[in-house]
Design an enzyme around this catalytic site. Structure first.
Site, PDB file in Angstrom:
ATOM      1  N   ARG A 104      -9.883   1.351   8.837  1.00 17.93           N
ATOM      2  CA  ARG A 104      -9.392  -0.005   9.034  1.00 17.93           C
ATOM      3  C   ARG A 104     -10.362  -0.908   9.781  1.00 17.93           C
ATOM      4  O   ARG A 104     -10.058  -2.056  10.045  1.00 17.93           O
ATOM      5  CB  ARG A 104      -8.118   0.081   9.845  1.00 17.93           C
ATOM      6  CG  ARG A 104      -6.960  -0.695   9.269  1.00 17.93           C
ATOM      7  CD  ARG A 104      -5.744  -0.172   9.995  1.00 17.93           C
ATOM      8  NE  ARG A 104      -4.606  -0.991   9.932  1.00 17.93           N
ATOM      9  CZ  ARG A 104      -3.533  -0.703   9.187  1.00 17.93           C
ATOM     10  NH1 ARG A 104      -3.534   0.318   8.385  1.00 17.93           N
ATOM     11  NH2 ARG A 104      -2.485  -1.457   9.261  1.00 17.93           N
TER      12      ARG A 104
ATOM     13  N   ARG B  70      11.330  -2.781  11.183  1.00 17.64           N
ATOM     14  CA  ARG B  70      10.238  -2.078  11.859  1.00 17.64           C
ATOM     15  C   ARG B  70       9.845  -2.859  13.099  1.00 17.64           C
ATOM     16  O   ARG B  70       9.818  -4.084  13.051  1.00 17.64           O
ATOM     17  CB  ARG B  70       9.045  -2.016  10.886  1.00 17.64           C
ATOM     18  CG  ARG B  70       8.485  -0.636  10.717  1.00 17.64           C
ATOM     19  CD  ARG B  70       7.487  -0.599   9.599  1.00 17.64           C
ATOM     20  NE  ARG B  70       6.172  -1.079  10.004  1.00 17.64           N
ATOM     21  CZ  ARG B  70       5.070  -0.954   9.265  1.00 17.64           C
ATOM     22  NH1 ARG B  70       5.143  -0.369   8.082  1.00 17.64           N
ATOM     23  NH2 ARG B  70       3.915  -1.417   9.678  1.00 17.64           N
TER      24      ARG B  70
ATOM     25  N   ARG C 106      -0.961  -9.036  13.105  1.00 16.98           N
ATOM     26  CA  ARG C 106      -1.459  -7.999  12.193  1.00 16.98           C
ATOM     27  C   ARG C 106      -2.277  -8.616  11.065  1.00 16.98           C
ATOM     28  O   ARG C 106      -3.304  -8.064  10.652  1.00 16.98           O
ATOM     29  CB  ARG C 106      -0.292  -7.183  11.624  1.00 16.98           C
ATOM     30  CG  ARG C 106       0.290  -6.207  12.656  1.00 16.98           C
ATOM     31  CD  ARG C 106       1.699  -5.770  12.306  1.00 16.98           C
ATOM     32  NE  ARG C 106       1.799  -5.078  11.043  1.00 16.98           N
ATOM     33  CZ  ARG C 106       2.890  -5.086  10.270  1.00 16.98           C
ATOM     34  NH1 ARG C 106       3.962  -5.760  10.635  1.00 16.98           N
ATOM     35  NH2 ARG C 106       2.898  -4.425   9.152  1.00 16.98           N
TER      36      ARG C 106
ATOM     37  N   LYS D 125       0.824  -1.227   0.000  1.00 17.28           N
ATOM     38  CA  LYS D 125       0.000   0.000   0.000  1.00 17.28           C
ATOM     39  C   LYS D 125       0.848   1.264   0.000  1.00 17.28           C
ATOM     40  O   LYS D 125       0.602   2.175  -0.772  1.00 17.28           O
ATOM     41  CB  LYS D 125      -0.858   0.085   1.275  1.00 17.28           C
ATOM     42  CG  LYS D 125      -1.941  -0.910   1.434  1.00 17.28           C
ATOM     43  CD  LYS D 125      -2.773  -0.606   2.685  1.00 17.28           C
ATOM     44  CE  LYS D 125      -1.991  -0.591   3.978  1.00 17.28           C
ATOM     45  NZ  LYS D 125      -1.570  -1.883   4.510  1.00 17.28           N
TER      46      LYS D 125
ATOM     47  N   ARG E 227      11.589  -7.333   5.350  1.00 18.96           N
ATOM     48  CA  ARG E 227      11.622  -5.881   5.112  1.00 18.96           C
ATOM     49  C   ARG E 227      12.573  -5.161   6.074  1.00 18.96           C
ATOM     50  O   ARG E 227      12.528  -5.375   7.279  1.00 18.96           O
ATOM     51  CB  ARG E 227      10.211  -5.317   5.281  1.00 18.96           C
ATOM     52  CG  ARG E 227      10.162  -3.804   5.162  1.00 18.96           C
ATOM     53  CD  ARG E 227       8.774  -3.303   4.932  1.00 18.96           C
ATOM     54  NE  ARG E 227       7.895  -3.487   6.069  1.00 18.96           N
ATOM     55  CZ  ARG E 227       6.627  -3.093   6.075  1.00 18.96           C
ATOM     56  NH1 ARG E 227       6.105  -2.525   5.007  1.00 18.96           N
ATOM     57  NH2 ARG E 227       5.876  -3.284   7.134  1.00 18.96           N
TER      58      ARG E 227
HETATM   59  P1  ADP Z   1       0.521  -2.249   7.878  1.00 19.19           P
HETATM   60  O1  ADP Z   1      -0.679  -1.975   7.019  1.00 19.19           O
HETATM   61  O2  ADP Z   1       1.631  -2.890   7.119  1.00 19.19           O
HETATM   62  O3  ADP Z   1       0.207  -2.924   9.182  1.00 19.19           O
HETATM   63  P2  ADP Z   1       0.712   0.542   8.654  1.00 19.19           P
HETATM   64  O4  ADP Z   1       1.941   1.378   8.588  1.00 19.19           O
HETATM   65  O5  ADP Z   1      -0.454   0.948   7.824  1.00 19.19           O
HETATM   66  O6  ADP Z   1       1.226  -0.897   8.268  1.00 19.19           O
HETATM   67  O7  ADP Z   1       0.223   0.417  10.168  1.00 19.19           O
HETATM   68  C1  ADP Z   1       1.086   0.048  11.217  1.00 19.19           C
HETATM   69  C2  ADP Z   1       0.328   0.031  12.545  1.00 19.19           C
HETATM   70  O8  ADP Z   1      -0.202   1.349  12.836  1.00 19.19           O
HETATM   71  C3  ADP Z   1      -0.910  -0.876  12.598  1.00 19.19           C
HETATM   72  O9  ADP Z   1      -0.589  -2.217  12.928  1.00 19.19           O
HETATM   73  C4  ADP Z   1      -1.744  -0.198  13.701  1.00 19.19           C
HETATM   74  O10 ADP Z   1      -1.267  -0.485  14.992  1.00 19.19           O
HETATM   75  C5  ADP Z   1      -1.493   1.278  13.440  1.00 19.19           C
HETATM   76  N1  ADP Z   1      -2.508   1.854  12.511  1.00 19.19           N
HETATM   77  C6  ADP Z   1      -2.279   2.336  11.252  1.00 19.19           C
HETATM   78  N2  ADP Z   1      -3.425   2.769  10.712  1.00 19.19           N
HETATM   79  C7  ADP Z   1      -4.400   2.554  11.628  1.00 19.19           C
HETATM   80  C8  ADP Z   1      -5.813   2.771  11.661  1.00 19.19           C
HETATM   81  N3  ADP Z   1      -6.485   3.299  10.632  1.00 19.19           N
HETATM   82  N4  ADP Z   1      -6.486   2.421  12.788  1.00 19.19           N
HETATM   83  C9  ADP Z   1      -5.857   1.896  13.834  1.00 19.19           C
HETATM   84  N5  ADP Z   1      -4.541   1.644  13.870  1.00 19.19           N
HETATM   85  C10 ADP Z   1      -3.814   1.976  12.781  1.00 19.19           C
END
Ligand code: ADP
Length: 217
Positions: free
Chosen positions: A89, A161, A172, A13, A128
């Site tokens: 989400r 990360r 996740r 993404k 990664r």
């Molecule tokens: P990925 O989609 O690979 O998990 P992101 O960088 O989008 O990576 O998100 C990393 C973390 O940040 C998530 O596991 C969550 O804890 C938090 N996060 C990101 N976006 C949201 C959201 N819209 N609602 C709640 N938590 C979020």
């Protein structure tokens, strides 16, 4: 054009959102990046979000939707299109987002889901690393040979990360299935959802996205 890009962790993404934002001059808003920046800067919000991020869980809806509302009210957002990556989400965030958009008299034009097999997701996430020198993201599982601790371009240290550890990755992925899949159903019922195959090379996936957008524009 106002886009939401969805997909499981590791679906690419962030990479595709950067490319799309440049191509269509959209403001790219990644809730994951905003939360990580807050966490690294040790702000009150970052400290609050840290435990949930490190456990692979979602940060609370009110925190995330609050951040989104703030971003959409900034002057940089006036008049141009936007691209959300990683938000909304879960079902509740969809309804919070609806209210934010309605207040700003904005509407979504496309919701795109990147679909990738679980095997590929695991390979991408576990390998990664980000270089702390030049900021490049690499996958050490795809590197032919050589040192897997330092960047082959600038020699900087390759950092994992905090939430790319195997147990957290599994968490996740399961949170994605239980909480985020329903978001696809909601947007599907509204006729906004498009699905794109995210397996394959970065530029191939990007071409799929561009042709989807030119077909539906
Ligand atoms: P990925 O989609 O690979 O998990 P992101 O960088 O989008 O990576 O998100 C990393 C973390 O940040 C998530 O596991 C969550 O804890 C938090 N996060 C990101 N976006 C949201 C959201 N819209 N609602 C709640 N938590 C979020």
């Amino acid at each position: 054009m106002n886009i939401v890009l969805l997909g499981p962790p590791g679906s690419g993404k962030g990479t595709q959102a950067d490319l799309l934002a440049k191509r269509y001059q959209l403001v790219h808003i990644s809730t994951g990046d905003i939360l990580r920046q807050a966490m690294n800067a040790r702000t009150a919000l970052g400290i609050q979000a840290e435990a949930q991020i490190k456990a692979g869980q979602l940060v609370s809806d009110d925190i995330v939707s609050g951040l989104v509302g703030e971003r959409l009210r900034t002057p940089a957002m006036q008049g141009g299109g936007f691209l959300f990556d990683g938000y909304p989400r879960n079902g509740n965030q969809v309804y919070q987002f609806d209210a934010i958009l309605a207040k700003q008299q904005l509407a979504l034009s496309h919701v795109i889901s990147l679909e990738v097999s679980e095997q590929t997701l695991l390979q991408r996430l576990l390998g990664r690393r980000t270089c702390d020198g030049c900021g490049r993201t690499v996958n050490i599982n795809l590197q032919q040979a050589g040192n897997k601790q330092s960047c082959q371009v600038c020699g900087g240290e390759l950092i994992q990360r905090v939430d790319d550890d195997e147990a957290i990755v599994q968490k996740r992925l399961s949170v994605y299935q239980s909480e985020t899949r329903p978001v696809l159903n909601i947007y599907g019922e509204r006729g906004l959802l498009h699905t794109v195959c995210g397996d394959g090379k970065v530029d191939e996936v990007f071409q799929h996205l561009v042709s989807l957008l030119s077909d539906v524009l």
